[in-house]
Scaffold this active site. Structure first.
Site, PDB file in Angstrom:
ATOM      1  N   ILE A 139       0.296   2.550  -1.105  1.00 52.88           N
ATOM      2  CA  ILE A 139       0.029   1.649  -2.226  1.00 52.88           C
ATOM      3  C   ILE A 139       1.215   1.639  -3.189  1.00 52.88           C
ATOM      4  O   ILE A 139       2.047   2.554  -3.188  1.00 52.88           O
ATOM      5  CB  ILE A 139      -1.256   2.047  -2.971  1.00 52.88           C
ATOM      6  CG1 ILE A 139      -1.113   3.432  -3.619  1.00 52.88           C
ATOM      7  CG2 ILE A 139      -2.460   2.000  -2.042  1.00 52.88           C
ATOM      8  CD1 ILE A 139      -2.295   3.838  -4.501  1.00 52.88           C
TER       9      ILE A 139
ATOM     10  N   ASP B 260       9.439   8.921  -9.079  1.00 49.85           N
ATOM     11  CA  ASP B 260       8.067   9.232  -8.660  1.00 49.85           C
ATOM     12  C   ASP B 260       8.035   9.334  -7.144  1.00 49.85           C
ATOM     13  O   ASP B 260       7.910   8.338  -6.438  1.00 49.85           O
ATOM     14  CB  ASP B 260       7.103   8.157  -9.146  1.00 49.85           C
ATOM     15  CG  ASP B 260       5.640   8.539  -8.912  1.00 49.85           C
ATOM     16  OD1 ASP B 260       5.393   9.410  -8.042  1.00 49.85           O
ATOM     17  OD2 ASP B 260       4.762   7.987  -9.582  1.00 49.85           O
TER      18      ASP B 260
ATOM     19  N   GLY C  87       1.218   2.633  -9.705  1.00 54.03           N
ATOM     20  CA  GLY C  87       0.618   1.950 -10.842  1.00 54.03           C
ATOM     21  C   GLY C  87       1.641   1.648 -11.924  1.00 54.03           C
ATOM     22  O   GLY C  87       1.601   0.593 -12.562  1.00 54.03           O
TER      23      GLY C  87
ATOM     24  N   HIS D 166       3.010   6.597  -1.853  1.00 50.64           N
ATOM     25  CA  HIS D 166       3.625   5.278  -1.972  1.00 50.64           C
ATOM     26  C   HIS D 166       4.631   4.974  -0.867  1.00 50.64           C
ATOM     27  O   HIS D 166       5.279   3.919  -0.910  1.00 50.64           O
ATOM     28  CB  HIS D 166       4.292   5.162  -3.338  1.00 50.64           C
ATOM     29  CG  HIS D 166       3.384   5.522  -4.467  1.00 50.64           C
ATOM     30  ND1 HIS D 166       2.276   4.777  -4.793  1.00 50.64           N
ATOM     31  CD2 HIS D 166       3.395   6.576  -5.323  1.00 50.64           C
ATOM     32  CE1 HIS D 166       1.649   5.341  -5.814  1.00 50.64           C
ATOM     33  NE2 HIS D 166       2.306   6.438  -6.151  1.00 50.64           N
TER      34      HIS D 166
END
Length: 291
Positions: A214, A194, A217, A199
């Site tokens: 961040i 990903d 998830g 991120h």
């Protein structure tokens, strides 16, 4: 219009060939915290139970690995579907379900069939539902249902979709534990496929409305399932039948997750909050069904 719901849901399913081996599994496990100290395992590097995630001769595969196996990222597949053209900075992962049909092999080759069964109109946002079904020569392996939340793309007059919420038991959790997220966790996890700069890149994160990058998830998703397996399922990943969650809030690298667990027959109900931010919700409507 960036999202053509009718075109997306009527498109022919797309197929992709997947392949992975023990190194991909080990890297994924390290990315979700395998080998790191926890309240239950203060010396994890040589803990026999932890070596089941990190040592190739003893390796088992956590079912959440299905979300990254062979680089077949469900989110990326959904954004590549016909009728969908959205700004990556407006995209968040809304929810995830993995249903396991049999134990995931340590290495394998399989075919992923992807479709978009629904696009929901939430008013100020759209939710794209992607289904990925994966099978090898021996039959079905797993099914992933992914909800992709796209800010600013609602209001096209489509169905709003389901909105039921899971009620947690009105009693203290049967178990609670914490998992610290290392400052470099997102940088390691993204090596499983990903590559969203949200991120890793501070400037991109600012464009998306965050003051710093961040955590993925799906990294929180994996960390949480591993905690459930390790604390309530005897460390046996093959007991997991399905695992579903709604991503209720963000996690920043360096924070600590507080995980609360309630046991019911055949399933575990889960709540995950950010211990460092006044119990801000992180995962909600979360259920692990098991044997």
């Amino acid at each position: 219009m960036p999202i053509d719901a009718a075109k997306a849901t009527s498109a022919e399913p797309r197929t992709t060939e997947l392949a992975w081996d023990h190194k991909d599994v080990q890297l994924y496990h390290l990315g979700i915290g395998a080998g790191a100290a926890t309240p239950e395992k203060p010396h994890p590097a040589t803990d026999p139970d932890e070596l089941r995630y990190t040592l190739e001769s003893a390796l088992q595969v956590l079912p959440a690995f299905a979300t990254v196996a062979g680089g077949g990222m469900a989110v990326a597949g959904g954004l590549a579907a016909p009728g969908i053209d959205v700004d990556l900075a407006a995209v968040l992962h809304g929810g995830q379900t993995v249903t396991v049909h049999r134990a995931l092999p340590v290495s394998g080759r399989a075919t992923q069939t992807s479709s978009v069964p629904a696009v929901y109109d939430k008013g100020k946002a759209a939710v794209i539902v992607l289904r990925s079904e994966v099978a090898d020569d021996d039959g079905p392996l797993w099914t992933c249902d992914t909800q992709i939340f796209v800010r600013g793309e609602g209001g096209f007059g489509g169905e709003r979709g389901p909105s039921a919420r899971l009620e947690l038991p009105d009693r203290a959790p049967d178990l609670h534990t914490e998992r610290h997220i290392r400052p470099d966790q997102a940088l390691l996890y993204r090596l499983s496929g990903d590559w969203n700069p949200l991120h890793a890149d501070p400037e991109f994160a600012k464009l998306a409305g965050f003051d710093r990058p961040i955590l993925h998830g799906l990294c929180t998703y994996g960390v949480t399932l591993k905690a459930v397996v390790d604390t309530l399922l005897g460390g046996d990943v093959t007991r997991v039948r399905s695992y579903t969650t709604r991503f209720a809030g963000v996690v920043f690298p360096g924070e600590t997750l507080r995980i609360r667990l309630w046991q019911e027959p055949g399933r575990v109900l889960v709540s995950v909050t950010a211990a460092d931010r006044d119990e801000a919700p992180v995962l909600a409507d979360t259920v692990v069904e098991h044997s």
